[in-house]
Scaffold this active site. Structure first.
Site, mmCIF file in Angstrom:
data_model
loop_
_atom_site.group_PDB
_atom_site.id
_atom_site.type_symbol
_atom_site.label_atom_id
_atom_site.label_comp_id
_atom_site.label_asym_id
_atom_site.label_seq_id
_atom_site.Cartn_x
_atom_site.Cartn_y
_atom_site.Cartn_z
ATOM 1 N N HIS A 200 0.945 -1.206 -0.041
ATOM 2 C CA HIS A 200 0.059 -0.017 0.052
ATOM 3 C C HIS A 200 0.929 1.248 -0.103
ATOM 4 O O HIS A 200 1.978 1.075 0.371
ATOM 5 C CB HIS A 200 -0.734 -0.183 1.283
ATOM 6 C CG HIS A 200 -2.220 1.043 1.231
ATOM 7 N ND1 HIS A 200 -1.619 2.308 1.836
ATOM 8 C CD2 HIS A 200 -3.280 0.846 1.184
ATOM 9 C CE1 HIS A 200 -2.650 2.928 1.902
ATOM 10 N NE2 HIS A 200 -3.735 2.080 1.547
ATOM 11 N N LYS B 13 -9.963 -0.675 10.491
ATOM 12 C CA LYS B 13 -10.048 -1.682 9.654
ATOM 13 C C LYS B 13 -10.515 -2.863 10.763
ATOM 14 O O LYS B 13 -10.496 -4.193 10.050
ATOM 15 C CB LYS B 13 -8.953 -2.110 8.906
ATOM 16 C CG LYS B 13 -8.697 -0.840 7.698
ATOM 17 C CD LYS B 13 -7.414 -1.437 6.856
ATOM 18 C CE LYS B 13 -7.095 -0.069 6.018
ATOM 19 N NZ LYS B 13 -7.900 0.468 5.072
ATOM 20 N N GLN C 7 -4.329 -5.298 7.054
ATOM 21 C CA GLN C 7 -5.676 -5.946 6.539
ATOM 22 C C GLN C 7 -5.724 -7.525 7.278
ATOM 23 O O GLN C 7 -6.604 -8.043 6.715
ATOM 24 C CB GLN C 7 -5.279 -6.319 5.029
ATOM 25 C CG GLN C 7 -5.489 -5.132 4.121
ATOM 26 C CD GLN C 7 -6.849 -4.651 4.036
ATOM 27 O OE1 GLN C 7 -7.799 -5.042 4.308
ATOM 28 N NE2 GLN C 7 -7.034 -3.348 3.782
ATOM 29 N N CYS D 173 -4.631 2.517 -3.783
ATOM 30 C CA CYS D 173 -3.393 3.081 -3.296
ATOM 31 C C CYS D 173 -2.205 1.974 -3.457
ATOM 32 O O CYS D 173 -1.229 1.861 -2.651
ATOM 33 C CB CYS D 173 -3.663 3.438 -1.776
ATOM 34 S SG CYS D 173 -4.797 4.495 -1.287
ATOM 35 N N ASP E 50 3.195 -4.890 7.794
ATOM 36 C CA ASP E 50 2.014 -4.080 7.737
ATOM 37 C C ASP E 50 0.806 -4.985 7.926
ATOM 38 O O ASP E 50 0.575 -5.847 6.922
ATOM 39 C CB ASP E 50 2.021 -3.434 6.248
ATOM 40 C CG ASP E 50 0.772 -2.702 6.095
ATOM 41 O OD1 ASP E 50 -0.141 -2.638 7.022
ATOM 42 O OD2 ASP E 50 0.654 -1.902 5.132
HETATM 43 N N1 PLP Z 1 -1.574 -0.821 4.835
HETATM 44 C C1 PLP Z 1 -2.589 -1.554 4.025
HETATM 45 C C2 PLP Z 1 -2.133 -2.922 3.773
HETATM 46 C C3 PLP Z 1 -3.745 -0.890 3.911
HETATM 47 O O1 PLP Z 1 -4.739 -1.756 3.453
HETATM 48 C C4 PLP Z 1 -3.967 0.408 4.272
HETATM 49 C C5 PLP Z 1 -5.422 1.139 4.129
HETATM 50 O O2 PLP Z 1 -6.005 0.735 3.236
HETATM 51 C C6 PLP Z 1 -2.931 1.117 4.699
HETATM 52 C C7 PLP Z 1 -1.838 0.491 5.382
HETATM 53 C C8 PLP Z 1 -3.255 2.411 5.317
HETATM 54 O O3 PLP Z 1 -4.018 2.529 6.532
HETATM 55 P P1 PLP Z 1 -4.655 3.847 7.128
HETATM 56 O O4 PLP Z 1 -5.070 4.353 5.929
HETATM 57 O O5 PLP Z 1 -5.673 3.480 8.166
HETATM 58 O O6 PLP Z 1 -3.498 4.402 7.822
#
Ligand code: PLP
Length: 396
Positions: A113, A216, A193, A354, A190
């Site tokens: 992401h 999430k 998800q 993203c 990370d």
């Molecule tokens: N990492 C992953 C895999 C994500 O799906 C997302 C959000 O869609 C993020 C990071 C970023 O999360 P946030 O926008 O809540 O900081």
């Protein structure tokens, strides 16, 4: 499960299949927010009155719930942030920046992401370091045969997503963490998800950093978590300064507070942290294994039915997948698919999610993406399939 989610109850016509973007909130989480603002509202760690003490206890109680939920050894290792994005940025600025020099490198994967891509890209460009990328194959699985070549004595960080928000691929993080540690390279996972549906134990995984977002995992927006090993946090300098993160300030200088407060400058999202604690309790009550099994059934059914549609291509066909299903349709732009589905009260996401470098890798500008949560049903999957068939008719 649906009865626990007021928005879902209020809109029985809605099939909310955009859970990878954000999940709906159960009543207990909403109640926790209302309770905080109607019964507890005060600033924390500073107000010497009863309310201040109660609010502090509730906030720190939430930290303890997070610690327990991800299996961290100590509450000092749990830093509240406003989300996964802020947590990655914190690690990039406080841990990697002071250690990164020209000629060094940071390794990430092509399926990251932007939250786990851009902070490293910008930092590497600024420092004259190299950003190295683990590729994916056509199925959407990481090509780990490349990892040994990518990691070397000049690698200052390996940062990898557990579950791809676009492909749904579940990466073998245990194996990746081991490979990093064989070369004494720090690793960030990370888990944005994965935390909602997969039980993670940071001590068992032995990752150095792990990040996720509250919204999430059925919790409020504006709250997230950075887990980091205590000995690592001890040797990191804060990158945000202000109230609450100090022990003392004089004209000559500042002594920073102990862990984890040193990394939580300013008034934090108190109600949101308490809401996160409630959401994790709720998740525990339901059982992540049960949720995972349910979501897997939805994924299997959706994959089987959508695969039958001519001109539909599923992007991301890894052997290990979570409840995220990205697809394209011949002749229909993903945004058109999402707009038409919305007319049937089916909420999905469309676009690059993203993950633009990943889109480029697959030679597409975006996908339509359905993503499942505990409250979704087989009937909703059938509605999705029917609605997609309807889109095919419009564009044929
Ligand atoms: N990492 C992953 C895999 C994500 O799906 C997302 C959000 O869609 C993020 C990071 C970023 O999360 P946030 O926008 O809540 O900081």
């Amino acid at each position: 499960m649906r009865k626990h989610f007021p928005l879902i109850q209020k809109h029985p016509e809605l099939a909310y299949l955009d859970n990878a973007a954000t999940t709906q909130k159960p009543q207990v989480v909403i109640d926790a927010l209302v309770h905080y603002y109607t019964q507890l509202n005060a600033n924390i760690h500073r107000s010497p009155h009863r309310l201040g003490a109660e609010a502090t206890a509730a906030y720190e109680g939430a930290r303890e719930l997070v610690r327990d939920f991800i299996g961290a050894a100590k509450m000092e290792e749990i830093v509240f942030t406003k989300g996964a994005t802020e947590a990655v940025n914190l690690v990039a600025q406080s841990f990697v920046r002071p250690r990164l020099q020209a000629g060094d490198n940071v390794v990430i994967s092509i399926m990251e992401h932007h939250a786990n891509f851009v902070p490293w890209q910008v930092l590497c460009a600024e420092k004259g370091a190299e950003l190295r990328i683990i590729p994916v194959d056509e199925a959407g699985e990481l090509d780990l045969s490349q990892l040994d070549n990518l990691l070397d004595e000049r690698t200052k960080m390996l940062a990898v997503v557990h579950i791809s928000n676009t492909l749904g691929t579940i990466n073998p993080i245990k194996n990746i963490i081991q490979k990093a540690h064989e070369k004494e390279i720090p690793i960030l996972i990370d888990a944005a998800q994965s935390v909602a549906h997969y039980a993670l134990d940071v001590q068992e995984l032995d990752c150095d950093f792990l990040v996720f977002s509250g919204h999430k995992v059925y919790a409020p927006t504006g709250i997230g978590v950075l887990y980091a090993k205590e000995n690592i946090l001890e040797n990191m300098k804060p990158y945000q300064y202000g109230g609450d993160m100090i022990l003392s300030v004089t004209l000559e200088g500042t002594t920073f507070n102990r862990l984890p407060y040193r990394f939580e400058a300013g008034t934090p999202p108190i109600a949101e942290a308490i809401g996160l604690g409630k959401a994790l309790e709720f998740l525990r009550g339901v059982g992540q294994e049960a949720i995972q099994a349910h979501i897997h059934q939805l994924l299997v059914h959706a994959t089987a039915e959508l695969s039958k549609i001519e001109g539909l291509r599923i992007v991301g066909q890894a052997a290990e997948k979570s409840g995220i299903l990205s697809f394209t349709l011949d002749h229909a732009h993903p945004h058109d698919i999402a707009t038409l589905l919305d007319q049937s009260h089916i909420a999905i996401r469309a676009g690059h999610h993203c993950t633009q470098p990943l889109m480029e890798r697959f030679g597409i500008s975006g996908t339509a993406r359905a993503s499942f949560a505990m409250y979704n049903t087989m009937e909703e999957v059938d509605r999705l399939v029917d609605a997609v068939l309807g889109v095919v008719k419009v564009f044929s």
